[in-house]
Design an enzyme around this catalytic site. Sequence first.
Site, mmCIF file in Angstrom:
data_model
loop_
_atom_site.group_PDB
_atom_site.id
_atom_site.type_symbol
_atom_site.label_atom_id
_atom_site.label_comp_id
_atom_site.label_asym_id
_atom_site.label_seq_id
_atom_site.Cartn_x
_atom_site.Cartn_y
_atom_site.Cartn_z
ATOM 1 N N ASP A 101 0.823 -1.206 0.000
ATOM 2 C CA ASP A 101 0.000 0.000 0.000
ATOM 3 C C ASP A 101 0.864 1.267 0.000
ATOM 4 O OD1 ASP A 101 -2.883 0.874 0.488
ATOM 5 O OD2 ASP A 101 -1.894 1.895 2.144
ATOM 6 N N GLU A 143 2.046 -0.202 -4.806
ATOM 7 C CA GLU A 143 1.044 0.805 -5.191
ATOM 8 C C GLU A 143 1.771 2.140 -5.334
ATOM 9 O OE1 GLU A 143 -3.085 3.111 -4.027
ATOM 10 O OE2 GLU A 143 -1.793 2.395 -2.432
HETATM 11 C C1 GLC Z 1 -4.317 3.019 -0.495
HETATM 12 C C2 GLC Z 1 -5.506 2.095 -0.498
HETATM 13 C C3 GLC Z 1 -6.712 2.850 -0.017
HETATM 14 C C4 GLC Z 1 -6.463 3.308 1.396
HETATM 15 C C5 GLC Z 1 -5.172 4.107 1.479
HETATM 16 C C6 GLC Z 1 -4.716 4.250 2.888
HETATM 17 O O1 GLC Z 1 -4.430 4.024 -1.427
HETATM 18 O O2 GLC Z 1 -5.662 1.541 -1.767
HETATM 19 O O3 GLC Z 1 -7.870 2.087 -0.086
HETATM 20 O O4 GLC Z 1 -7.528 4.062 1.856
HETATM 21 O O5 GLC Z 1 -4.109 3.505 0.794
HETATM 22 O O6 GLC Z 1 -4.208 3.048 3.371
#
Ligand code: GLC
Length: 553
Positions: free
Chosen positions: A211, A273
């Site tokens: 994440d 991500e």
């Molecule tokens: C990322 C996740 C999202 C979450 C954020 C905080 O972007 O995909 O769903 O709210 O991180 O962890």
Amino acid sequence: MALNALKDSPKDPKPWWESAIVYQIYPRSFKDTNGDGVGDLRGILEGLDYLKSLHVGCLWLSPVFPSPMRDFGYDVKDYEGIDPLFGTLEDFDTLLTATHQLGMKLILDLVPNHTSDQHPWFIESRSDRDHDKRDWYVWRDPGMAGAPPNNWLSFFGGPAWTLDSASGQYYLHQFDSTQPELNYRHPAVLEAMLDNIRFWLERGVDGFRIDVIWLLIKDAWLRDEPLNPNWDGSNPHEQLLHIYTADQPEVHQIIRSFRALFDQYGERLIVGEIDLPPENLMAYYGLAGDECQLPFNFSLIHTPFEAQILRQTVRDYEARLPAGAWPNWVLGNHDRPRLATRIGAPKARLAQLLLLTLRGTPTCYYGDELGMLNGSIPKERIKDPQAINQPEVGEWIGRDPQRTPLPWTKGPNRGFAPPGADPWLPVGDETATPSIETQSRDLSSFLHFFRSLSALRQSEAALMKGDYREIAIDHDDIMAYERSFADQRFLIILHFGGTPVTVPLQDPEIPLKLRLSTHPRSIAASLDSPLTLAGYEGVILQYPISPMKGRRP
Ligand code: GLC
Ligand code: CA
């Protein structure tokens, strides 16, 4: 001899993620077996045969760790357990074993940037300014007149700082105020996170989606961010240019430390991500290929669905890929409006055809194989903190519509939850997205199309791992490319316009075979040139294999 050659079979020296389709499960919405209205691990276990029938090779579960669920699991209070809502560690082990028995991989979702404020580390850190875990998080004295230490903003609205009145200091959070950010400038934090990762690698998980990996470390001096001169007035977070909260040079060393641990366990995958344009994204493969094997490539999510723009997007991305790096593509996730809603249902099949025939690992979002639409969420049922914290923009920024339950049947609760249960988000009805049961019986359904497409992709090396070459077809609404491997060659033609169009095929003498279309067509032995495509039709054509090719004279 290279290490790779030693550990892999001689038949396929490429790691598994270069040929697998990744499928993202949002566990709360996949299948509820105990009737509390929230999907669980047993539900995923029950759904494995369905997943196998989609020809996906790797399941990614959004977080299932113990959590107060303020951000539905992206606020972790224990990295080494399973939230009782989803089941037990034993249920997890059973699921992992069963997934492996079916020949699929399983990756989890690591959230290392922040913890829940209920995590013991934060409770200790907050308890005393002199506690040895104080610096595990980012604490600062107030700025002028008690204001936050700087101008940083939260993605979920308001400042990225919350005052802890007991200690008189602010802590940093770029998401909800219950998601304090860890301080990776403190070496013990990295060590502790590596221990958490090790726990799951030892259990046999095949990797992690990580994440917000591009946000892990912040500017050492916490400098104010400059105003964004191009802000369009909509998303408040975009008022600033995030040059001090994101994509800091020091982040790469942290990712390399993660990767070094993963590599001790063989072929374990890191999907990072990283919501950055391709020019900044590529650094996350690592200078020596020692960071993320798949830095998430969101460019299709950000690109209008028009032929020439998409062609250019793919060209740019391919051109920027470092040597030896493997591409990846994604069309939807739990943070973005559903694909079929975003680009319009008539183009949704075309989009899947694109995703599954580009060169690179595709990631599919649960439900997209059904052409699923955004759910409609009555105001009083909104759950997403991003929407709740920003009522003025919440309706369009809210993420609940893309997180609604998967419709399994036509029956009560659409088979997502036992009859009488109250699903956490509305299940929607059969007219919006027909269920898996309905679509399975219908040869013209979206699901049937998806299965044929994924089966074809997984059975043809050229589609799975072949070269990509743009093919020029002189029409604004057409994107065409070739995928080839050894003596196999496929031509993919995608038509993004709404009215029929006739295109010349390159060499009318070569009889091309139609392998798949988004539209009903008889899969004939060969096709005539010129070829007429319906509005929003895409086709996969195959060249005949030349008997002489590859043979020595
Ligand atoms: C990322 C996740 C999202 C979450 C954020 C905080 O972007 O995909 O769903 O709210 O991180 O962890
Ligand atoms: Ca449940």
